[in-house]
Motif scaffolding. Structure first.
Motif, short mmCIF file in Angstrom:
data_model
loop_
_atom_site.label_atom_id
_atom_site.label_comp_id
_atom_site.label_asym_id
_atom_site.label_seq_id
_atom_site.Cartn_x
_atom_site.Cartn_y
_atom_site.Cartn_z
N PRO A 110 11.05 -0.23 10.51
CA PRO A 110 12.17 0.31 9.95
C PRO A 110 12.42 1.79 10.63
CG PRO A 110 10.79 -0.79 8.35
CD PRO A 110 10.22 -0.90 9.68
N ASN A 111 13.62 2.44 10.62
CA ASN A 111 13.95 3.80 10.83
C ASN A 111 13.19 4.55 9.66
OD1 ASN A 111 15.21 6.29 10.54
ND2 ASN A 111 17.11 5.59 11.48
N TRP A 112 12.30 5.39 10.15
CA TRP A 112 11.17 6.06 9.25
C TRP A 112 11.91 6.61 8.29
CZ3 TRP A 112 7.98 8.49 13.82
CH2 TRP A 112 7.27 7.37 14.22
N LEU A 113 12.80 7.61 8.50
CA LEU A 113 13.16 8.59 7.25
C LEU A 113 14.52 7.85 6.68
CD1 LEU A 113 13.29 11.12 5.84
CD2 LEU A 113 14.70 12.11 7.81
N VAL A 173 6.74 10.27 5.72
CA VAL A 173 7.96 9.27 5.72
C VAL A 173 7.51 7.97 5.32
CG1 VAL A 173 9.62 10.71 6.92
CG2 VAL A 173 8.20 9.34 8.18
N LEU A 174 6.27 7.47 5.73
CA LEU A 174 5.77 6.40 5.53
C LEU A 174 5.41 6.01 4.09
CD1 LEU A 174 6.19 5.93 8.66
CD2 LEU A 174 4.09 4.64 8.77
N TYR A 175 4.71 6.93 3.43
CA TYR A 175 4.14 6.90 2.23
C TYR A 175 4.93 7.55 1.11
CZ TYR A 175 -0.29 7.30 4.80
OH TYR A 175 -1.42 7.36 5.79
N PHE A 202 13.91 -5.35 4.34
CA PHE A 202 15.18 -5.00 4.20
C PHE A 202 15.93 -6.07 3.60
CE2 PHE A 202 14.38 -3.12 8.30
CZ PHE A 202 14.75 -2.00 8.17
N LYS A 218 13.86 -1.42 -5.97
CA LYS A 218 14.29 -1.14 -4.42
C LYS A 218 13.38 -2.14 -3.44
CE LYS A 218 16.55 2.82 -5.18
NZ LYS A 218 16.32 3.91 -4.35
N PRO A 219 14.12 -2.29 -2.34
CA PRO A 219 13.24 -2.97 -1.37
C PRO A 219 12.05 -2.37 -0.89
CG PRO A 219 15.61 -3.11 -0.66
CD PRO A 219 15.44 -1.90 -1.95
N GLN A 278 14.72 4.64 6.02
CA GLN A 278 14.23 3.84 5.00
C GLN A 278 13.45 4.45 3.85
OE1 GLN A 278 14.78 0.74 5.49
NE2 GLN A 278 12.91 -0.68 4.60
N ARG A 279 12.96 5.59 4.01
CA ARG A 279 12.42 6.40 3.01
C ARG A 279 13.27 6.70 2.16
NH1 ARG A 279 8.83 5.91 -0.31
NH2 ARG A 279 7.58 5.17 1.45
N VAL A 280 14.65 7.04 2.46
CA VAL A 280 15.33 7.63 1.63
C VAL A 280 16.12 6.44 0.94
CG1 VAL A 280 17.81 8.79 1.64
CG2 VAL A 280 16.06 9.59 3.12
N LYS A 281 16.10 5.41 1.38
CA LYS A 281 16.48 4.46 0.55
C LYS A 281 15.43 4.14 -0.75
CE LYS A 281 18.50 1.67 4.29
NZ LYS A 281 18.02 0.54 4.96
N MET A 282 14.39 4.28 -0.46
CA MET A 282 13.12 4.10 -1.61
C MET A 282 13.21 5.05 -2.60
SD MET A 282 9.85 1.99 0.26
CE MET A 282 9.11 1.44 -1.30
N THR A 283 12.73 6.17 -2.10
CA THR A 283 12.62 7.32 -3.06
C THR A 283 13.36 8.62 -2.68
OG1 THR A 283 10.57 8.11 -1.58
CG2 THR A 283 10.15 6.54 -3.31
N PRO A 284 14.62 8.60 -2.75
CA PRO A 284 15.31 9.79 -2.48
C PRO A 284 15.19 10.98 -2.88
CG PRO A 284 16.88 8.35 -3.81
CD PRO A 284 15.25 7.80 -3.54
N ALA A 325 0.84 -1.30 0.16
CA ALA A 325 -0.01 0.01 0.10
C ALA A 325 0.88 0.98 0.01
CB ALA A 325 -0.94 -0.08 1.08
N PHE A 326 1.83 1.39 0.96
CA PHE A 326 2.86 2.42 0.93
C PHE A 326 3.47 2.64 -0.48
CE2 PHE A 326 3.73 1.82 5.75
CZ PHE A 326 2.47 2.47 5.91
N ASN A 327 3.74 1.53 -1.24
CA ASN A 327 4.69 1.68 -2.32
C ASN A 327 3.60 2.01 -3.60
OD1 ASN A 327 6.80 1.37 -3.90
ND2 ASN A 327 6.01 -0.50 -4.67
N TYR A 350 9.09 -0.78 1.55
CA TYR A 350 9.41 0.00 2.94
C TYR A 350 9.47 -0.69 4.14
CZ TYR A 350 9.17 3.93 6.16
OH TYR A 350 9.59 4.93 6.92
N LEU A 351 8.88 -2.09 4.07
CA LEU A 351 8.81 -2.99 5.40
C LEU A 351 9.67 -3.92 5.07
CD1 LEU A 351 5.25 -2.54 6.65
CD2 LEU A 351 7.19 -1.17 7.56
#
Lengths: 482, 482
Positions: free
Chosen positions: B3-6, B202-204, A317, A311-312, B8-14, A172-174, A314-315
């Motif tokens: 996951p560490n909120w921010l 940060v989650l979405y 690793f 990319k992985p 983890q978000r940065v890894k996905m959609t920097p 959902a987040f993705n 959000y939840l």
């Protein structure tokens, strides 16, 4: 604890559409009513909270109702693959030891020795009242699906409340959620790619448009007419959809937001054609042990990062075992709430994780922007029309033939299915492909059947006598070039 | 673990936009870079994982960066309300005992006795490297916000990783998530309605358009021009937006998907006007103790279920204490991962739940379709322009006046603020409203100040001598009619 999926959904949006099949539709309330009815009649078989129920059925509304009914009673559901051979089914049923085996009408014969109960019977039984649980423990096993591994020995993978809900949340987040979402399901429900659609459905309050089979013409109608917003496919289906769109010379409706493609990277040729037809492709990497997706490649990166699994989520690793730098290859390891806690039956004591990490057996790397590339599938996995085939499992079956001394199996490119199994044997040269296939008939599902047979003098092995399947693949390639 | 909120978000959609403020924008990567810089300089103050840091600042990007920086260090953040009086702030700081008190420039004087550090100083400090945590424990306290209760004694409410993430997830399931979402934030970040927007962000992977203040003209421009897809407001703001839209004779852009309205039901007059201007109103019921929304009323039900707070969210259970049938009134109790585990400081040992249920003190009922109606707010809560005012707290302050023997406070209707406090006293008749207000100046925030003063002979009390504030409200109503 987590809310009882369907019961909680019914409280929120009872009148929203839950399921459409052909001309028939169910709201969440109507679905729940049927589910409670069936659950109540399951009770008359003495089913108790915590019991395990195996189901053998094609994708159809009665299967969805029955799965939910088992869940309402607090039962684990073993989802059996109808494409398996009778022998394979027996192995899994023996391993799972279900309290009850439910089958769709017509399948009784196939599993007769296991005393199945026909799903239809449940609707006729008197229904017994029972207490509905408001909440479920996160660690409760909801579904079990068999998957083979290195040894070729199928293992029953547990998928818990936490596994499924973590996956649906990360998804959902993705990819987002909209209140008017409709997910087209032609994937088998006994696979995680199919089942996970129905879990998203209850968590998000989303309609699923279910097909028993992949009906190309109907599916393309739905995509073109804007009947659906999401769909899951494997490459083989995607190619057929593309060809049909091209034949009709139409594009899909802009209502389609996501086409989730599993089972390996999408060829660039498909990608370009998909873009031309307005299909937003979301390539994904996942497996039974991660309750579906664990990494996805966003549509905007599809061309730039061709061949990547993205990319992985959000939840989730993902790490490359022992790699410290980008582009270093190694085993792909996965961690997160979506990773199975383990197996059942003969493999109940097999650890699924090492220090919290699932070791997939797949080989891959991350590029310098954190995009995952899967370069070699676990245990030389063959993916054929979306079905996983483990060479070791096919080899084990072949080796039971009295005229065969050694066997090696690998994937061979196939226009229609992506890959099909090719068999190499050391043994009596008189043995034909046809007689080998006849021998394997009740041992292997049709899709696992070797499509070609090569007699060889010596199997390629390394110093420790381990079969080198990549050598077999090289032989195939050089042969096709010759 | 989560996951560490921010991180983890940065890894996905920097490269996605995270924050816009005026003409300035930050991607998630840029935000993270600033956050790590500030976190590194916080380290030079000897801040350790698990420490508590209090922050007094208006809504501005530096506040967002500082909050995230504290979280990156594993610290709890106490968010102080800048509208409070100096005395009230001191009480909260004394209660929270933070390792460090950070203030926005200009606020040093107000809390001088607590040796504050100005946020600006952090940017100038040399930054020290530290290890970034990949995962956070679910039970970690992330934020603390003070809220008063029955006793009028402000309590620091803990909001954990689990509380915030459960809430953001339930909100996603309910109102949906789109990859191009932009949330307009004019709510104070020190309130849960504001902070929760940044957690969803940060989650979405969602952009927030932040305003320091409610800038009506700019906000309406954004709504009309389709700059934002979501917004949180209180009724007072909604009414001003409606009037502005009516004055300009325009509707909002169809890109606006949700206007989330908190702080009590929306008057039918507002609803009709909102519909006429294309605003999809999502009325919501929530509180600091539930990390924002716990029930919402969908736009399609807004007219049919006028006055209702809607259905409980997917990850939330709500029951009416001791009620067994629809329409039976009782105390509203809430259960779920979003409910606070408890308080800090003087109230650390006060239980926030009874058998897993938060007893809100609010009175309500469910109708026969499961819609919640809040009929009386906890402890006679007064909601004034979105700020909660607990009568007991105002009464306690009034009672410190030497000329006053008894005091009672209740909410009085107000065109601009919805409600304002009215004071009733037993004491020296010579005391004027003005001199009472002067006396309360450093004891109470301006918005808590009584706007009218009535001298009475006797306070209305029940047999056990408990003040009956509803009698005071009745007196107000009869007076206004007279």
């Amino acid at each position: 604890m987590y809310p009882n999926w369907l019961a909680q959904r019914v409280k929120m949006t009872p009148n929203r559409k839950a399921l459409t099949f052909g001309q028939q539709s169910w709201t969440f309330q109507q679905l729940f009513d049927e589910v409670l009815e069936v659950a109540g009649s399951l009770k008359t078989f003495g089913v108790e909270n915590g019991d395990r129920i195996a189901i053998l059925s094609p994708s159809k509304p009665a299967l969805i109702v029955t799965i939910h009914a088992c869940w309402q009673l607090g039962c684990e559901v073993v989802l059996l693959n109808e494409r398996l051979s009778d022998g394979e089914l027996s192995y899994q049923i023996d391993d799972a030891q279900p309290t009850l085996l439910l089958v769709d009408g017509g399948y009784e014969e196939r599993v007769a020795i296991h005393s199945p109960v026909t799903m239809n019977v449940l609707k006729e039984k008197t229904s017994v009242k029972f207490e509905i649980e408001d909440e479920w423990p996160l660690e409760r096993t909801m579904s079990i699906m068999y998957t083979s591994g290195t040894t070729g020995n199928p293992k029953g993978v547990r998928q818990t409340v936490q596994n499924h809900t973590t996956n649906a949340t990360a998804s959902a987040f993705n990819m987002g959620v909209q209140s008017d979402d409709v997910w087209l399901c032609t994937m088998p429900v006994f696979h995680i790619s199919g089942l996970s659609i129905f879990i998203r459905s209850v968590l998000y309050g989303m309609e699923v448009r279910l097909y028993s089979k992949f009906d190309l013409s109907q599916v393309v109608d739905d995509l073109v007419n804007g009947e659906v917003t999401r769909m899951s496919v494997v490459s083989v289906m995607l190619e057929r959809i593309l060809r049909e769109l091209e034949d009709r010379d139409v594009s899909v409706s802009p209502r389609l937001l996501t086409m989730l493609v599993g089972g390996g990277p999408v060829p660039s040729n498909y990608l370009e054609r998909a873009i031309a037809r307005g299909i937003p492709i979301l390539q994904t990497y996942g497996m039974t042990e991660t309750s579906s997706q664990t990494a996805t490649l966003a549509p905007e990166d599809a061309v730039r990062k061709l061949g990547s699994s993205g990319k992985p989520l959000y939840l989730s690793f993902i790490k490359i075992d022992q790699a410290t730098n980008p582009f270093e290859e190694g085993e792909i390891c996965i961690r997160g709430g979506h990773v199975t806690p383990g197996y059942i039956g003969r493999n109940a004591s097999t650890a699924s994780q090492v220090n919290g990490w699932l070791h997939t057996g797949d080989i891959g790397y991350f590029d310098d922007e954190g995009y995952l590339y899967v370069v070699d599938r676990r245990s030389d996995l063959i993916i054929s029309g979306g079905e996983n085939i483990y060479p070791a499992e096919v080899e084990n079956a072949i080796l039971q033939h009295p005229m065969i001394r050694e066997a090696g199996v690998c994937g061979m490119s196939d226009e229609k299915w992506g890959q099909v199994p090719a068999a190499f044997i050391v043994g009596d040269e008189a043995l034909s492909l046809e007689s080998l296939q006849a021998f394997l008939q009740d041992k292997l599902a049709a899709y696992k059947m070797p499509k070609v047979l090569y007699h060889v003098k010596v199997m390629p092995r390394n110093a420790s006598n381990k079969l080198l399947r990549r050598e077999l693949r090289a032989w195939l390639t050089s042969e096709s070039k010759a």
